[in-house]
Design a protein around this motif. Structure first.
Motif, mmCIF file in Angstrom:
data_model
loop_
_atom_site.group_PDB
_atom_site.id
_atom_site.type_symbol
_atom_site.label_atom_id
_atom_site.label_comp_id
_atom_site.label_asym_id
_atom_site.label_seq_id
_atom_site.Cartn_x
_atom_site.Cartn_y
_atom_site.Cartn_z
ATOM 1 N N PRO A 168 0.796 -1.232 0.000
ATOM 2 C CA PRO A 168 0.000 0.000 0.000
ATOM 3 C C PRO A 168 0.824 1.276 0.000
ATOM 4 C CG PRO A 168 0.020 -0.997 2.179
ATOM 5 C CD PRO A 168 0.663 -1.994 1.242
ATOM 6 N N GLY A 169 2.104 1.181 0.291
ATOM 7 C CA GLY A 169 2.953 2.365 0.356
ATOM 8 C C GLY A 169 4.227 2.017 1.090
ATOM 9 N N PRO A 170 5.131 2.965 1.248
ATOM 10 C CA PRO A 170 6.395 2.676 1.938
ATOM 11 C C PRO A 170 6.160 2.363 3.411
ATOM 12 C CG PRO A 170 6.169 5.029 1.542
ATOM 13 C CD PRO A 170 5.050 4.363 0.794
ATOM 14 N N SER A 171 6.823 1.309 3.882
ATOM 15 C CA SER A 171 6.752 0.954 5.302
ATOM 16 C C SER A 171 8.009 1.453 5.997
ATOM 17 C CB SER A 171 6.599 -0.562 5.462
ATOM 18 O OG SER A 171 7.686 -1.230 4.846
ATOM 19 N N GLY A 172 8.036 1.305 7.311
ATOM 20 C CA GLY A 172 9.185 1.736 8.091
ATOM 21 C C GLY A 172 8.814 1.866 9.544
ATOM 22 N N PHE A 173 9.602 2.637 10.283
ATOM 23 C CA PHE A 173 9.278 2.793 11.700
ATOM 24 C C PHE A 173 9.579 4.208 12.169
ATOM 25 C CE2 PHE A 173 13.656 1.162 11.657
ATOM 26 C CZ PHE A 173 14.315 2.045 12.504
ATOM 27 N N ASP A 174 8.846 4.595 13.203
ATOM 28 C CA ASP A 174 9.040 5.876 13.871
ATOM 29 C C ASP A 174 9.633 5.637 15.247
ATOM 30 O OD1 ASP A 174 7.914 7.263 11.760
ATOM 31 O OD2 ASP A 174 5.933 7.401 12.684
#
Length: 299
Positions: free
Chosen positions: A116-122
């Motif tokens: 669905p879009g770029p993943s990652g973490f905060d």
């Protein structure tokens, strides 16, 4: 504060989601979060994540590139946390007063074109103290806090003999010794309370005065307490780890409640910026500890 079991679980959680992925843009939102300047955070972009591990309470993300490894090292401090994002916002984050401190975006996976879009973490941090720390280094040992770490209590080398040697001549109280990262890596305020309760030892007993059997009991309590916490956290999503930690604690944070072992009321000793909890019946011969710094048993 996230301690060894939670950071171990975070490392496992991220291993499944990061290893083999390519790092995209890294956005520093909080000015004070980054503690290094060379290499810059921008050097992480385009590199492939090789491994995610733990050193004490530090989370270590190792990446590979043409010029060798580069590590993103994170210490979550007291109020920091990691939030995994299946779909990051399209717009890059802007500095502000919110809790967001750093965002790591991943490049789209080649084997998942329908994502669905770029993943990652905060990385986020609540409160005003702002002690969350991020380092971008060639080797994890370049981080001063890692270089000073004592042995890892889950390492096979942490034997009864090793603990006996660490405590020999140690004139400090057990609570302080267990929390000292240069003595043992990864134990903080919560799990030091849990370990001492399991070992039936007073937090204010001098470490050097432990008998041989008491050291053996403490060694067993350290291993069992931490391993049980790691097992409870295994397989949980990052967002579930804090709640699991609270439900798994027997004395820490439970002042006024009955001890799960003997039924006595759990008591608390408060300090300037922290507190400890213990059971008088299990740990101090039924005598309450005076609620003041450097307390001794009430007579």
């Amino acid at each position: 504060m996230p301690e060894l079991p939670e950071v171990e679980a975070l490392a496992s959680f991220l291993t499944q989601r990061l290893v083999g992925r390519v790092v995209g843009p890294v956005h520093q939102v909080a000015v004070n979060v980054l503690k290094t300047y060379d290499p810059p955070l921008t050097a992480l972009r385009g590199r492939t994540v090789r491994a995610v591990g733990r050193r004490g309470k530090f989370l270590v993300i190792t990446t590979d590139g043409a010029d060798g490894p580069l590590c993103l090292v994170v210490h979550l401090a007291r109020a920091g946390w990691l939030r995994w994002q299946v779909k990051l916002p399209a717009e890059p984050p802007h500095p502000g007063r919110g809790p967001l401190a750093l965002r790591v975006q991943l490049e789209p996976a080649a084997d998942d074109p329908g994502a669905p879009g770029p993943s990652g973490f905060d990385l986020t941090e609540a409160g005003t103290q702002k002690r969350l720390a991020v380092y971008c280094v060639r080797e994890a040992d370049e981080v001063p806090g890692i270089a000073r770490l004592g042995p890892d209590p889950l390492d096979e080398a942490f034997t009864l003999e090793a603990l006996t040697a660490l405590l020999a001549g140690e004139r400090r109280q057990l609570k302080g010794v267990l929390r000292d990262q240069s003595v043992l890596a990864g134990i903080g305020n919560a799990y030091s309370d849990e370990v001492l309760h399991a070992a039936r030892l007073s937090p204010f007993k001098l470490a050097a005065k432990l008998t041989g059997p008491e050291v053996a009991t403490l060694h067993a309590a350290i291993g069992s307490t931490l391993r049980e916490a790691v097992e409870r956290s295994r397989g949980l999503a990052a967002g579930e780890l804090k709640a699991e930690k609270k439900t798994g604690l027997r004395v820490h944070g439970r002042a006024g409640q009955p001890c799960p072992v003997c039924g006595d009321t759990i008591r608390e000793v408060s300090f300037a910026d922290s507190a400890l909890q213990y059971c008088p019946t299990c740990q101090t011969g039924g005598k309450p500890l005076a609620d003041r710094r450097l307390s001794r048993l009430l007579k």
